[in-house]
Design an enzyme around this catalytic site. Sequence first.
Site, PDB file in Angstrom:
ATOM      1  N   GLU A 175      25.386  30.231  55.865  1.00 43.95           N
ATOM      2  CA  GLU A 175      24.418  29.091  55.788  1.00 43.95           C
ATOM      3  C   GLU A 175      25.272  27.805  55.286  1.00 43.95           C
ATOM      4  O   GLU A 175      25.706  27.772  54.305  1.00 43.95           O
ATOM      5  CB  GLU A 175      23.279  29.284  54.783  1.00 43.95           C
ATOM      6  CG  GLU A 175      22.306  30.176  55.337  1.00 43.95           C
ATOM      7  CD  GLU A 175      21.164  30.466  54.257  1.00 43.95           C
ATOM      8  OE1 GLU A 175      19.975  30.308  54.514  1.00 43.95           O
ATOM      9  OE2 GLU A 175      21.502  30.796  53.193  1.00 43.95           O
ATOM     10  N   ASN A 181      17.964  33.610  50.860  1.00 44.99           N
ATOM     11  CA  ASN A 181      17.498  34.183  49.788  1.00 44.99           C
ATOM     12  C   ASN A 181      15.875  34.000  49.551  1.00 44.99           C
ATOM     13  O   ASN A 181      15.260  34.566  48.647  1.00 44.99           O
ATOM     14  CB  ASN A 181      18.286  33.832  48.640  1.00 44.99           C
ATOM     15  CG  ASN A 181      19.348  34.835  48.459  1.00 44.99           C
ATOM     16  OD1 ASN A 181      19.213  35.990  48.427  1.00 44.99           O
ATOM     17  ND2 ASN A 181      20.696  33.961  48.286  1.00 44.99           N
ATOM     18  N   HIS A 225      27.333  29.026  52.116  1.00 46.59           N
ATOM     19  CA  HIS A 225      26.800  30.195  51.565  1.00 46.59           C
ATOM     20  C   HIS A 225      27.213  31.362  52.345  1.00 46.59           C
ATOM     21  O   HIS A 225      26.734  31.799  53.312  1.00 46.59           O
ATOM     22  CB  HIS A 225      25.109  30.126  51.278  1.00 46.59           C
ATOM     23  CG  HIS A 225      24.634  31.335  50.788  1.00 46.59           C
ATOM     24  ND1 HIS A 225      23.305  31.873  51.156  1.00 46.59           N
ATOM     25  CD2 HIS A 225      25.041  32.274  49.883  1.00 46.59           C
ATOM     26  CE1 HIS A 225      23.132  32.763  50.521  1.00 46.59           C
ATOM     27  NE2 HIS A 225      23.871  33.056  49.728  1.00 46.59           N
ATOM     28  N   SER A 249      23.826  30.778  45.701  1.00 42.98           N
ATOM     29  CA  SER A 249      22.723  31.569  46.592  1.00 42.98           C
ATOM     30  C   SER A 249      21.466  30.678  46.739  1.00 42.98           C
ATOM     31  O   SER A 249      20.842  31.089  47.371  1.00 42.98           O
ATOM     32  CB  SER A 249      22.586  32.953  46.100  1.00 42.98           C
ATOM     33  OG  SER A 249      23.766  33.360  45.845  1.00 42.98           O
TER      34      SER A 249
END
Length: 287
Positions: A152, A190, A140, A119
């Site tokens: 991602e 994130n 991701h 992450s």
Amino acid sequence: MKLEKVMVVGAGQMGAGIAQVCAQAGYKVLLHDLKPEFVERGLGVIDKNLSRNVDKGRMTEREKQEVINNLTASTDLQDAAGVDLVIEAAVEKMEIKAKIFAQLDNITPVHAILASNTSSLPITEIAAATKRPEKVIGMHFMNPVPVMKLVEIIRGLATADEVYQMIEEMTKTLNKVPVAVNDFPGFVSNRVLMPMINEAIYTLYEGVATKEAIDEVMKLGMNHPMGPLTLADFIGLDTCLYIMETLHEGFGDDKYRPCPLLRKYVKAGWLGKKTGRGFYEYESSHK
Ligand SMILES: NC(=O)c1ccc[n+]([C@@H]2O[C@H](COP(=O)([O-])OP(=O)(O)OC[C@H]3O[C@@H](n4cnc5c(N)ncnc54)[C@H](O)[C@@H]3O)[C@@H](O)[C@H]2O)c1
């Protein structure tokens, strides 16, 4: 080269979801974890998800069986000897991921691509644990994997263009939308999401409002489908803490310091939905 055989390392909430979508797309998937009961738990989650699809008429019983037949349990990393792609979804700790990647580098065929579902951790650093950094990449996925469209795709410093293209294509075969991102702590998702969650935890910690009120404000006021504290419970509070630590260390900026309340909950073993208790209490737990 065609990617046909995939190993997913880590059969937790993300690994099980990734294995499911790969098996549904026709890949032969090895689902790997440290203990048989962890793999069984992951396969159980997949079975339940697929049964729900059958009940809702989204798939036939036969199609479900075909997906199940594409899945094989593994508790021996040596099983990666015949795979074209590994997607690692173990815990969000650099030393654990670096060790797994170093082992996979020795086990997998030279053509194999090694991807991480991290992450927030630097892909470039994970890649440095191997002798094939050009074949290491970030994939991701979002939680819950079978539902969320985004992946991602993170390029490390050495990731080869052709590896990026193959993973972009592979992601589309999973019926997902790949978005290219460079290798900075937290990537895009994130970097933006986790400070908001951390700030929500601070507002609880400082007594600005109750947990229910904080979630309600963000749901009704910002049109978020769920409040940030509920979302943190779904992500896993350990994962949230590791991500904040990665942002804090990676940018060296105190604006990313994890809230002490988050640390306290993780120390208590209140990791969110997966342990039955986080900011809220849940009936089912997988640990
Ligand atoms: N939870 C989320 O919303 C989310 C979203 C995107 C990415 N991620 C990332 O996915 C990864 C996994 O997160 P999760 O939520 O599935 O965690 P989880 O705690 O549900 O699962 C982790 C699994 O990895 C296994 N594991 C640990 N060390 C291992 C090893 N050495 N070899 C094999 N298996 C090992 C554990 O036994 C466990 O089953 C983390 O890197 C996390 O940051 C999580």
